[in-house]
Motif scaffolding. Structure first.
Motif, PDB file in Angstrom:
ATOM      1  N   ARG A 179      -4.458   5.787   4.177  1.00 14.29           N
ATOM      2  CA  ARG A 179      -3.894   6.821   3.310  1.00 14.29           C
ATOM      3  C   ARG A 179      -4.986   7.669   2.663  1.00 14.29           C
ATOM      4  O   ARG A 179      -4.805   8.867   2.454  1.00 14.29           O
ATOM      5  CB  ARG A 179      -3.017   6.187   2.232  1.00 14.29           C
ATOM      6  CG  ARG A 179      -1.734   5.576   2.785  1.00 14.29           C
ATOM      7  CD  ARG A 179      -0.834   5.060   1.687  1.00 14.29           C
ATOM      8  NE  ARG A 179       0.349   4.422   2.239  1.00 14.29           N
ATOM      9  CZ  ARG A 179       1.488   5.037   2.500  1.00 14.29           C
ATOM     10  NH1 ARG A 179       1.591   6.331   2.266  1.00 14.29           N
ATOM     11  NH2 ARG A 179       2.520   4.390   2.988  1.00 14.29           N
TER      12      ARG A 179
ATOM     13  N   ARG B 205      -7.525  -1.646   3.557  1.00  6.63           N
ATOM     14  CA  ARG B 205      -6.077  -1.475   3.610  1.00  6.63           C
ATOM     15  C   ARG B 205      -5.626  -0.162   2.981  1.00  6.63           C
ATOM     16  O   ARG B 205      -4.507   0.282   3.210  1.00  6.63           O
ATOM     17  CB  ARG B 205      -5.381  -2.663   2.931  1.00  6.63           C
ATOM     18  CG  ARG B 205      -5.618  -2.790   1.432  1.00  6.63           C
ATOM     19  CD  ARG B 205      -5.119  -4.132   0.931  1.00  6.63           C
ATOM     20  NE  ARG B 205      -5.253  -4.276  -0.510  1.00  6.63           N
ATOM     21  CZ  ARG B 205      -4.228  -4.269  -1.354  1.00  6.63           C
ATOM     22  NH1 ARG B 205      -3.001  -4.112  -0.888  1.00  6.63           N
ATOM     23  NH2 ARG B 205      -4.428  -4.420  -2.642  1.00  6.63           N
ATOM     24  N   TYR B 206      -6.488   0.451   2.156  1.00  3.33           N
ATOM     25  CA  TYR B 206      -6.138   1.742   1.559  1.00  3.33           C
ATOM     26  C   TYR B 206      -6.684   2.930   2.350  1.00  3.33           C
ATOM     27  O   TYR B 206      -6.332   4.072   2.066  1.00  3.33           O
ATOM     28  CB  TYR B 206      -6.695   1.827   0.130  1.00  3.33           C
ATOM     29  CG  TYR B 206      -6.047   0.900  -0.857  1.00  3.33           C
ATOM     30  CD1 TYR B 206      -4.718   1.052  -1.224  1.00  3.33           C
ATOM     31  CD2 TYR B 206      -6.770  -0.135  -1.434  1.00  3.33           C
ATOM     32  CE1 TYR B 206      -4.125   0.202  -2.147  1.00  3.33           C
ATOM     33  CE2 TYR B 206      -6.183  -0.998  -2.355  1.00  3.33           C
ATOM     34  CZ  TYR B 206      -4.857  -0.822  -2.699  1.00  3.33           C
ATOM     35  OH  TYR B 206      -4.281  -1.660  -3.598  1.00  3.33           O
TER      36      TYR B 206
ATOM     37  N   TRP C 157       1.277   5.530  -1.776  1.00  2.00           N
ATOM     38  CA  TRP C 157       0.520   6.616  -2.391  1.00  2.00           C
ATOM     39  C   TRP C 157       0.358   6.377  -3.890  1.00  2.00           C
ATOM     40  O   TRP C 157      -0.637   6.780  -4.486  1.00  2.00           O
ATOM     41  CB  TRP C 157       1.236   7.945  -2.154  1.00  2.00           C
ATOM     42  CG  TRP C 157       1.185   8.413  -0.744  1.00  2.00           C
ATOM     43  CD1 TRP C 157       2.198   8.390   0.164  1.00  2.00           C
ATOM     44  CD2 TRP C 157       0.059   8.975  -0.053  1.00  2.00           C
ATOM     45  NE1 TRP C 157       1.788   8.889   1.368  1.00  2.00           N
ATOM     46  CE2 TRP C 157       0.482   9.271   1.260  1.00  2.00           C
ATOM     47  CE3 TRP C 157      -1.252   9.266  -0.420  1.00  2.00           C
ATOM     48  CZ2 TRP C 157      -0.363   9.822   2.215  1.00  2.00           C
ATOM     49  CZ3 TRP C 157      -2.094   9.822   0.521  1.00  2.00           C
ATOM     50  CH2 TRP C 157      -1.650  10.089   1.818  1.00  2.00           C
TER      51      TRP C 157
ATOM     52  N   VAL D 219     -13.085   4.716  -1.472  1.00  2.00           N
ATOM     53  CA  VAL D 219     -12.052   3.706  -1.209  1.00  2.00           C
ATOM     54  C   VAL D 219     -12.670   2.645  -0.305  1.00  2.00           C
ATOM     55  O   VAL D 219     -12.729   2.814   0.913  1.00  2.00           O
ATOM     56  CB  VAL D 219     -10.804   4.340  -0.563  1.00  2.00           C
ATOM     57  CG1 VAL D 219      -9.737   3.279  -0.328  1.00  2.00           C
ATOM     58  CG2 VAL D 219     -10.260   5.451  -1.449  1.00  2.00           C
TER      59      VAL D 219
ATOM     60  N   ASN E 266      -0.072   3.459  -5.569  1.00  2.00           N
ATOM     61  CA  ASN E 266      -1.118   2.506  -5.950  1.00  2.00           C
ATOM     62  C   ASN E 266      -2.445   2.748  -5.239  1.00  2.00           C
ATOM     63  O   ASN E 266      -3.325   1.900  -5.271  1.00  2.00           O
ATOM     64  CB  ASN E 266      -0.642   1.065  -5.711  1.00  2.00           C
ATOM     65  CG  ASN E 266      -0.396   0.786  -4.224  1.00  2.00           C
ATOM     66  OD1 ASN E 266      -0.813   1.541  -3.353  1.00  2.00           O
ATOM     67  ND2 ASN E 266       0.280  -0.312  -3.946  1.00  2.00           N
ATOM     68  N   LEU E 267      -2.593   3.893  -4.587  1.00  2.00           N
ATOM     69  CA  LEU E 267      -3.864   4.240  -3.957  1.00  2.00           C
ATOM     70  C   LEU E 267      -4.940   4.384  -5.034  1.00  2.00           C
ATOM     71  O   LEU E 267      -4.776   5.154  -5.981  1.00  2.00           O
ATOM     72  CB  LEU E 267      -3.730   5.549  -3.176  1.00  2.00           C
ATOM     73  CG  LEU E 267      -4.964   6.030  -2.401  1.00  2.00           C
ATOM     74  CD1 LEU E 267      -5.286   5.075  -1.264  1.00  2.00           C
ATOM     75  CD2 LEU E 267      -4.738   7.442  -1.868  1.00  2.00           C
TER      76      LEU E 267
ATOM     77  N   VAL F  47       0.847  -1.192   0.000  1.00  2.00           N
ATOM     78  CA  VAL F  47       0.000   0.000   0.000  1.00  2.00           C
ATOM     79  C   VAL F  47       0.884   1.245   0.000  1.00  2.00           C
ATOM     80  O   VAL F  47       1.611   1.507   0.963  1.00  2.00           O
ATOM     81  CB  VAL F  47      -0.938   0.009   1.218  1.00  2.00           C
ATOM     82  CG1 VAL F  47      -1.768   1.289   1.225  1.00  2.00           C
ATOM     83  CG2 VAL F  47      -1.844  -1.202   1.203  1.00  2.00           C
TER      84      VAL F  47
ATOM     85  N   GLU G 198      -8.517  -0.082 -11.346  1.00  2.00           N
ATOM     86  CA  GLU G 198      -8.930   0.092  -9.959  1.00  2.00           C
ATOM     87  C   GLU G 198     -10.410  -0.196  -9.790  1.00  2.00           C
ATOM     88  O   GLU G 198     -10.839  -0.726  -8.763  1.00  2.00           O
ATOM     89  CB  GLU G 198      -8.612   1.513  -9.489  1.00  2.00           C
ATOM     90  CG  GLU G 198      -9.306   2.600 -10.302  1.00  2.00           C
ATOM     91  CD  GLU G 198      -8.838   3.977  -9.901  1.00  2.00           C
ATOM     92  OE1 GLU G 198      -7.766   4.072  -9.293  1.00  2.00           O
ATOM     93  OE2 GLU G 198      -9.546   4.954 -10.182  1.00  2.00           O
TER      94      GLU G 198
END
Length: 566
Positions: free
Chosen positions: A178, A174-175, A37, A170, A39-40, A35, A300
């Protein structure tokens, strides 16, 4: 099978994940390390949402550097009697008007967003913010200033809706650590920018004579005293800047922000149609990029669909089953069913944080500006005075540590959150606040030492900034997890925003009264020890009673496995 053997078997099963069909093939630690920034998911949507958050610092923080002089200029008008003793009281009233207005509408915005969608609610709030900022700059009576401050606060009750939208954009947990940092990063950046712009653009005829003075570039009519409208409304320029920036954010959100409410996200959006047309024109005519002839599914978006789909929905060949697009209205619990025990516990924690943090944000600059006292015979608790710093020095110092907060949010918080979890970070941050507040008043004893006072100030401010940098996003995530259903997130965050606004309005008022009392009796630490430190200790104790969703899920799975092995 004995109870001890069952517990050992349960522990083993939890570790290897053999009883959980949804357990990933890689370990959670390896998954968390991926995880970043970069691949956010949904970064564009998060950026748009974060830009909408600029409405709060631009509306609230920008006027702080010039508020005293704004009130003084109005009271000095011929239509008003000169009353300098009223300036401090009126400035405090104007500061409190914003969170009071925010408190009255936060729940309403949340309920509206649950019914009519997140995007239209945010757009309406931004539109009112634009009008309130423009109007505030051209108001020349205390009554009108108060009215537009309340309106700006009411419009910014959409903060809870923005937090809800972040959680819905989101979806993968896990994201989220951030994702919830992006809006505070923009907020802190906007606050630093607002403080600087508010001081520089106020009274432009005197502060920027080359542009607005008698020989200034914008003095087209060659008025001998300077630009006429800037003389009549000397504090309108910062408000014009705020309104213009917010208008740009409003247009951007209209054209490119997507709806996130599950029951509304498939609805036709005229703003998005225009936004896609503009984006396509820019790509073809300006960037010279040719269309491929088809619209690929974003990676995504596919990941979210895969993550949300039940494990049994895929066929034996690995293909996904067709998605049923038939609209259905999910169950919405009644209003009284929303307030579960876990949610109420988390709401109390959500309100305690701004209770002491907002007091610090108002008291600390005043404390640094207070005149120095000799303190000939100080004791451990009886001493008074401030540090006697000039207002430009205070502003620059606070802005510097505002930049530090941005860096801490970028690099420190994600690492700590990965190691000890969201609730662990929240508890750790709450343990730092009492230490910073207990030490702060002793800065007055170092006012005569040119080196020690700056080092001590830096230590106190850095500790408080680091604590709130970790506590605020953790508090938001925990509140989101405490919601009983995703469909009521708007209402839940609206309630949280209401409590936060109420605390932000009452905390500084109580703190100001205690600070004045402490100065009268010669104990400047009263506001620090009897108010901020006490509330921070209460918040720390309450955080120890909270449970994170991970802890509750692990406990539930342990019980289920124990029952299955017996």
């Amino acid at each position: 099978m004995t109870e001890a053997t069952a517990k050992e078997e349960s522990k083993r099963l939890l570790e290897d994940g053999s009883h959980d069909e949804k357990q990933p093939a890689i370990s959670p630690q390896d998954e968390e390390e991926k995880v970043t920034w970069r691949n956010l998911p949904h970064k564009k949507q998060l950026l748009l949402l974060a830009l909408c958050r600029l409405s709060a610092p631009l509306s609230n923080a920008c006027l702080l550097p010039y508020l005293y002089y704004l009130v003084k200029s109005i009271l000095s008008d011929p239509e008003h009697p000169s009353a300098p003793q009223q300036i401090s009281r009126l400035t405090g009233l104007l500061v409190a008007a914003y969170p009071l207005g925010q408190m009255t509408t936060s729940m309403l915005w949340g309920r509206l967003s649950d019914s009519y969608g997140r995007k239209p609610t945010i757009l309406l709030g931004l539109l009112i913010s634009v009008i309130a900022n423009f109007s505030f700059g051209f108001s020349r009576t205390i009554g009108m200033l108060l009215f537009w401050r309340v309106m700006a606060g009411m419009a910014n009750g959409i903060l809870g809706v923005m937090r809800t939208m972040t959680a819905e954009i989101v979806k993968e947990r896990r994201y989220q650590s951030r994702a919830f940092l992006a809006p505070p990063l923009i907020f802190n950046s906007g606050r630093v920018m607002a403080l600087a712009i508010g001081g520089c653009l106020a009274d432009p005829v005197d502060n920027m004579p080359s542009l607005f003075g008698p020989d200034g570039f914008f003095n087209f009519s060659r008025n001998p005293d300077g630009v006429a409208w800037a003389l009549k409304y000397p504090y309108a320029l910062p408000a014009l800047f705020n309104g213009t920036v917010l208008a740009i954010c409003l247009v951007s959100a209209t054209l490119w922000l997507k709806e996130s409410l599950p029951t509304k996200e498939k609805d036709w959006d005229f703003g998005l149609v225009i936004g896609k047309t503009i984006s396509g024109f820019v790509r073809r005519k300006i960037l010279r990029k040719q269309s491929s002839g088809y619209t690929p599914v974003q990676v995504e978006e596919a990941e979210v669909l895969m993550a949300d789909a039940p494990m049994g929905d895929s066929s034996s060949s690995g293909s996904l089953t067709p998605i049923d697009n038939t609209k259905h209205r999910p169950y919405r619990p009644r209003f009284r069913e929303i307030w579960t025990k876990d949610l109420l516990k988390q709401l109390l924690a959500f309100g305690l944080l701004p209770f002491h943090n907002s007091t610090f944000l108002h008291i600390f600059p005043v404390f640094l500006s207070m005149p120095v006292s000799e303190n000939l015979h100080p004791t451990a608790f009886r001493f008074t005075g401030g540090l006697g710093l000039a207002s430009p020095t205070v502003g620059l110092y606070l802005a510097t540590f505002g930049i530090c907060a941005i860096l801490l949010q970028l690099f420190l918080y994600p690492r700590i959150q990965k190691r000890i979890g969201t609730l662990g970070v929240f508890r750790f941050a709450n343990s730092i606040f009492p230490l910073a507040y207990a030490a702060a008043p002793y800065l007055s004893l170092l006012s005569g030492n040119k080196i020690a006072k700056w080092l001590a100030m830096a230590a106190v401010l850095l500790a408080q900034v680091m604590a709130r940098t970790m506590a605020i996003p953790s508090n938001v995530i925990l509140l989101t997890e405490a919601a009983p259903r995703k469909g009521v997130l708007g209402t839940v965050h609206g309630a949280g925003n209401t409590l936060s606004a109420a605390a932000s309005a009452s905390g500084p008022v109580i703190g100001g009264i205690l600070l004045a009392k402490g100065i009268d009796v010669g104990v400047v630490g009263i506001v620090w020890w009897a108010w901020m430190c006490l509330i921070a200790l209460m918040a720390l104790g309450w955080s120890l009673l909270l449970e994170s969703s991970d802890e509750k899920e692990d406990e539930k799975r342990t019980v289920e496995l124990e029952e299955g092995t017996r």
